[in-house]
Write a protein that holds these residues in place. Structure first.
Motif, short mmCIF file in Angstrom:
data_model
loop_
_atom_site.label_atom_id
_atom_site.label_comp_id
_atom_site.label_asym_id
_atom_site.label_seq_id
_atom_site.Cartn_x
_atom_site.Cartn_y
_atom_site.Cartn_z
N ASN A 153 0.78 -1.28 0.07
CA ASN A 153 -0.01 -0.12 0.02
C ASN A 153 0.95 1.06 0.07
O ASN A 153 0.23 2.51 0.26
N ASP A 154 2.03 1.08 -0.53
CA ASP A 154 3.14 2.37 -0.60
C ASP A 154 2.85 3.14 -1.96
O ASP A 154 2.61 2.61 -2.98
N VAL B 172 -2.23 -0.46 -4.06
CA VAL B 172 -2.52 1.02 -4.23
C VAL B 172 -3.81 1.22 -5.19
O VAL B 172 -3.81 0.97 -6.42
N SER C 59 2.83 9.91 7.78
CA SER C 59 2.87 9.20 6.66
C SER C 59 2.17 7.89 6.87
O SER C 59 2.12 7.02 5.58
N ARG C 60 1.96 7.40 7.83
CA ARG C 60 1.04 6.21 8.05
C ARG C 60 0.21 6.29 9.14
O ARG C 60 0.24 7.02 10.05
N CYS D 254 -3.01 3.17 10.98
CA CYS D 254 -3.52 1.97 10.84
C CYS D 254 -4.94 2.08 9.94
O CYS D 254 -5.16 1.13 9.15
N ARG E 215 8.05 2.91 11.43
CA ARG E 215 6.66 2.17 11.04
C ARG E 215 6.23 0.99 12.02
O ARG E 215 7.17 0.25 12.61
N CYS F 58 4.68 -1.49 11.35
CA CYS F 58 4.62 -2.77 10.81
C CYS F 58 6.05 -3.65 11.09
O CYS F 58 5.88 -4.89 11.17
N GLN G 252 2.68 5.60 2.93
CA GLN G 252 1.20 4.91 2.72
C GLN G 252 0.32 5.94 1.62
O GLN G 252 0.01 7.01 1.80
N GLU G 253 -0.52 5.14 0.97
CA GLU G 253 -1.14 5.76 -0.17
C GLU G 253 -2.12 6.71 0.32
O GLU G 253 -2.12 7.98 -0.22
N ASP G 254 -2.47 6.67 1.46
CA ASP G 254 -3.61 7.53 2.06
C ASP G 254 -3.20 8.96 2.34
O ASP G 254 -3.71 9.62 2.56
N TYR G 255 -1.84 8.72 2.49
CA TYR G 255 -1.07 10.27 2.94
C TYR G 255 -0.31 10.90 1.69
O TYR G 255 0.75 11.63 2.04
#
Length: 350
Positions: free
Chosen positions: A33-34, A80, A95-96, A98, A125, A127, A143-146
């Protein structure tokens, strides 16, 4: 898609008071998801200096700072879905996270408070414990959301500071529902404060810019402030008593005079902290009880609030006031920020 960068090179701080030096690190495998981003611009934030100096706690050196980032996507992980290679995106202070439905923070759109959050630099991270490095560099992975798509109407050099400074000042305006006609004070007309003036003005608030001298008066009025208060002038201070419904403190100066700030507030007013001094605050509870005043903080912004900041800035043509320097002259740029010799955000360009 395979990553473009097997090694990322940036400018790292190796200790308090030291100049930044070139430093390379391996970002490892591209996670599912990066998003990998080739950085074109990164603005300098006051948080960068606090971190380089271990001002807010021990920094994990070497540290590449920078969290007001703009660039183009060069690779995406297998899962992604929100961005594609070639998209222009921005990255802020986070940047991340959950983003799970059972997370007490993420489930309520408070992902900036996620227990598993990773900051863009000087963090790890959750993880795998990998260290995060920031935007004074040629690339970054998040992370793609950011990785936020930037409205086409906002040039990259101006968009950079909206990802942190802009979001930091606009988020409390959203959460506390500032509206047209509200009497709002902004104290500290610098990198954060000048943007606060612009956003509050665009909301239709009656904005008063407050500073310890008058050297920014004309600029503050041009940015949208309707009044300016120089706290070194006793008569101006006297005339400001009991005025504000909201006072946004954008200064990170130590020994802030909260008795003075309290005197500016209307009954049931809110003092909102977005600047973070390195020293403890010195306040008396009586300052707040006698006028039912609230003292609240505000921490960057959630995913939704970053998006709202970019959309509002695009709609109302809000741009930070910036200067630019090449990334290779990062030490000169940082020194100018340290000495306050910038109007009002410094942007590094690759």
């Amino acid at each position: 898609m395979s990553a473009k960068y097997s090694e990322i090179t940036g400018w790292a701080c190796h200790g308090k008071g030291e100049e930044l030096k070139q430093f390379s690190y391996s970002p490892g495998e591209l996670l599912a998801n990066d998003v990998e981003i080739e950085i074109s611009h990164c603005a300098i934030c006051g948080s960068d200096l606090h971190t380089m100096d271990s001002g807010w706690g021990a920094t994990d050196y070497p540290c590449i700072v920078g969290h007001e980032i703009i660039g183009k996507v060069t690779a995406v992980g297998q899962q992604v879905k929100q961005v594609v290679v070639g998209d222009r995106v921005g990255v802020g202070a986070q940047s991340r996270a959950c983003l799970q439905s059972d997370c007490f923070a993420c489930s309520r759109n408070f992902d900036a408070h996620c227990p598993k959050a990773t900051w863009t630099y000087n963090s790890k991270r959750h993880c795998d414990g990998a260290k995060s490095f920031g935007g004074y560099a040629n690339a970054i992975r998040v992370q793609e959301d950011y990785a936020f798509k930037v409205p086409e109407s906002i040039p990259s050099e101006y968009a950079a500071s909206l990802l942190c400074a802009g979001t930091t000042v606009f988020t409390p305006m959203l959460r506390h529902k500032l509206k047209a006609g509200d009497k709002v004070g902004i104290i500290g007309i610098g990198g954060l404060g000048h943007l606060a003036v612009k956003f509050a003005s665009a909301l239709g608030c009656e904005v008063t810019a407050i500073s310890h001298s008058s050297n920014k008066k004309e600029e503050a009025l041009e940015m949208g402030a309707t009044q300016f208060v120089d706290t070194s002038v006793k008569e101006q201070v006297k005339q400001t008593k009991n005025r504000f419904q909201f006072l946004l403190v954008a200064s990170n100066a130590n020994n802030m005079d909260f008795a003075l700030l309290n005197s500016f507030m209307d009954i049931c007013g809110k003092i909102i902290l977005v600047g973070l001094p390195e020293e403890q605050l010195h306040i008396s509870p009586f300052m707040f009880v006698h006028k039912d005043i609230s003292l609240v903080g505000s921490n960057i912004g959630s995913i939704n609030e970053v998006k709202a900041t970019l959309e509002f800035a695009a709609k109302h043509n809000i741009r930070p006031t910036i200067e630019q320097m090449p990334m290779a002259k990062v030490n000169d740029a940082v020194n100018r920020v340290r000495t306050g010799n910038v109007r009002y955000r410094m942007v590094l360009e690759n």
